[in-house]
Design an enzyme around this catalytic site. Structure first.
Site, short mmCIF file in Angstrom:
data_model
loop_
_atom_site.label_atom_id
_atom_site.label_comp_id
_atom_site.label_asym_id
_atom_site.label_seq_id
_atom_site.Cartn_x
_atom_site.Cartn_y
_atom_site.Cartn_z
CG HIS A 291 0.21 5.74 -0.48
ND1 HIS A 291 -0.87 6.68 -0.77
CD2 HIS A 291 -0.01 5.74 0.65
CE1 HIS A 291 -1.57 6.08 0.24
NE2 HIS A 291 -1.13 5.51 0.61
CD GLU B 175 -4.65 6.88 2.43
OE1 GLU B 175 -4.16 5.62 2.61
OE2 GLU B 175 -4.20 7.41 2.88
CG HIS C 203 -1.29 1.08 1.91
ND1 HIS C 203 -3.11 1.60 1.31
CD2 HIS C 203 -1.35 2.53 2.31
CE1 HIS C 203 -3.35 2.85 1.42
NE2 HIS C 203 -2.26 3.33 2.32
CD GLU C 204 2.33 3.05 3.22
OE1 GLU C 204 2.42 4.55 3.22
OE2 GLU C 204 0.86 3.01 4.14
#
Lengths: 190, 308
Positions: free
Chosen positions: B146, B223, B142-143
């Site tokens: 980003h 997100e 997930h990071e």
């Protein structure tokens, strides 16, 4: 005796009578999970965890325990103790196949220690159990007189299982600590 | 509701574009107000851009400093570095320059840096202690998503309007305090000037709050997009769903501290559970955890891995 102590009695006195509180564990002594056939079982072992505070009473706890327990009220559980651990805490371990008798013995020892003015040293009573074949512990915090489950999982904890058990405890009317107070206990000696 | 195309979520993309359009309209409204009011347009714009530039170029260093995250080498944290390196390769981005750890019990993670070449990924010790390897991979994915989606850049520039509107609000507030709104009443049209400036002030305040809501909305969509992208990188949406389940809500409240430590410190902290409300959710930068988990589990249910 200090002025405040003489007015208010012993400091950090448990909020309610432990004999009632600890007996609540009998409600989950042999219980089946609501969503499966898995069982919660309370085993025959428990312990009283004390923060020794360097009190001389704990220097030779075997002798100290013998001195405080009256002969007319014998302890039916086998009692073993760990003098102190890395946190300078003392574990008095009880073993009895009959949970109610084990609870009575914990209460008996607790009240005698409290009568000596050492009530503030008592941290928790801890019961050993099994959930889904995993060793588990139910901790009764003496400061709040509430329970919480502790399920070790290797070096970690099985928090999901703990939450499930907490929900079962609540459904059975057992007073449960808020999650923020579900503190860990490493190297439980039983 | 259709979200069949696995690599893309068209509905989410449309929502992001719509939010972007509304932000654009807010920008135009703000510049319109600036022009009408006769305030120094270029000064205000210049200051806002300078602040955003500073934030944009210094974000990684600033965040590391303010969070107390300590960079760790591959020798110190081989598993974490290995995981980040592997997922970066899968995601088609360079491995972040800095991998850092914050000594904090609360499980959390963040990615920062103005571009994939200047990226930092940081995780807390609480996260490392609580999650298993699969779940940690879900969070790292997930990071990294980003970083891949250049979210720091998108959100920094999107927030320029809030910076400018905030600056204007302060400027107008001080002007009103020192009589700037009234002009010279003796000249006869001071009252009219004051009315215009009051209208400008109210307009700026409205734009400020609307932009905040729009940016928070955009952030929530980013997100969700990072959840999806990260799940594709790791190959298992359920890993992140399981991690989210652990690091938010009830499990996150369970402390790691030993009861005896607390007893010795003689401190029993009772942390009240955060209560959500409509305003808070409107201004929240992250979507509700349940929404994120539902979407990830929906991905998991689809045979999406066949389409990677």
């Amino acid at each position: 005796m200090g002025l405040l102590k003489s007015i208010f009695g012993k400091r950090n006195k448990p909020k309610s009578d432990e004999s009632d509180i600890l007996s609540a564990i009998l409600r989950v002594e042999d219980l089946t999970f609501p969503d499966s056939t898995d069982k919660i079982t309370v085993l025959s072992k428990s312990a009283l965890l004390l923060n020794t505070n360097d009190d001389p009473f704990f220097k030779n706890i075997d002798a100290s325990l013998k001195n405080i327990l009256p002969e007319q009220q014998p302890i039916t559980s086998e009692v073993a103790n760990i003098e102190s651990d890395e946190y300078d805490s003392c574990w008095i371990v009880f073993e009895n196949p009959i949970t109610q008798r084990m609870i009575n013995d914990i209460n008996s020892v607790s009240s005698h220690i409290a009568n000596l003015g050492l009530g503030s040293t008592m941290t928790a009573a801890i019961f050993k159990g099994v959930v889904k074949n995993k060793p588990s512990y139910w901790v009764c915090n003496y400061r709040t007189a509430k329970f919480y489950p502790l399920v070790p999982d290797g070096d970690r904890r099985d928090n999901e299982m703990e939450i499930k058990i907490g929900q079962i405890f609540t459904s059975k009317g057992i007073p449960v600590e808020p999650h923020a107070n579900w503190y860990s206990l490493s190297d439980i000696p039983f | 509701m259709q979200r069949n195309s696995i690599g893309k979520d068209h509905q989410l993309t449309i929502r992001m574009v719509m939010t972007g359009l509304m932000l654009f309209i807010a920008y135009i409204a703000l510049f319109g107000i600036l022009l009408i009011s006769g305030l120094p347009l270029f000064l205000v714009l210049g200051m806002g851009i300078a602040m955003v530039f500073f934030q944009y170029f210094m974000s990684d260093k600033l965040v590391l400093k303010t969070t107390g995250a300590k960079p760790v080498t591959a020798e110190e944290q081989p598993k974490l570095h290995g995981m980040i390196e592997r997922l970066s390769q899968v995601g088609g981005i360079p491995k972040p320059r800095t991998v850092a750890i914050m000594d904090i019990e609360a499980p959390n993670a963040f990615a920062t840096g103005r571009s994939p070449n200047h990226a930092t990924v940081a995780v807390t010790t609480g996260l490392l202690n609580r999650l298993n390897d699969d779940e940690l991979e879900g969070v790292i994915g997930h990071e990294l998503a980003h970083i891949k989606n250049r979210d720091v850049m998108v959100m920094t520039w999107a927030s320029l309007i809030v910076v400018i509107a905030g600056f204007l609000m302060q400027m107008l507030f001080w002007m009103s305090l020192f009589g700037g709104f009234g002009g010279h009443r003796r000249e006869g049209n001071g009252g009219q000037a004051a009315m215009i400036m009051m209208a400008v002030y109210v307009g700026v305040i409205v734009i400020y709050f609307v932009s905040q809501i729009l940016i928070s909305t955009l952030s929530r969509y980013r997100e969700l997009a990072a959840d999806r992208e990260g799940a594709i990188m790791t190959g298992s949406p359920s890993n992140l769903a399981s991690a989210l389940n652990k690091i938010s809500g009830q499990i996150a409240q369970i402390p790691e501290k030993d009861l005896r430590q607390v007893e010795h410190a003689n401190a029993f902290f009772i942390i009240p559970a955060l209560q959500g409300n409509a305003i808070a959710s409107l201004m929240s930068s992250h979507p509700k955890t349940e929404v994120r988990i539902d979407r990830l589990m929906e991905m998991q249910r689809q045979n999406w891995h066949l389409l990677r």
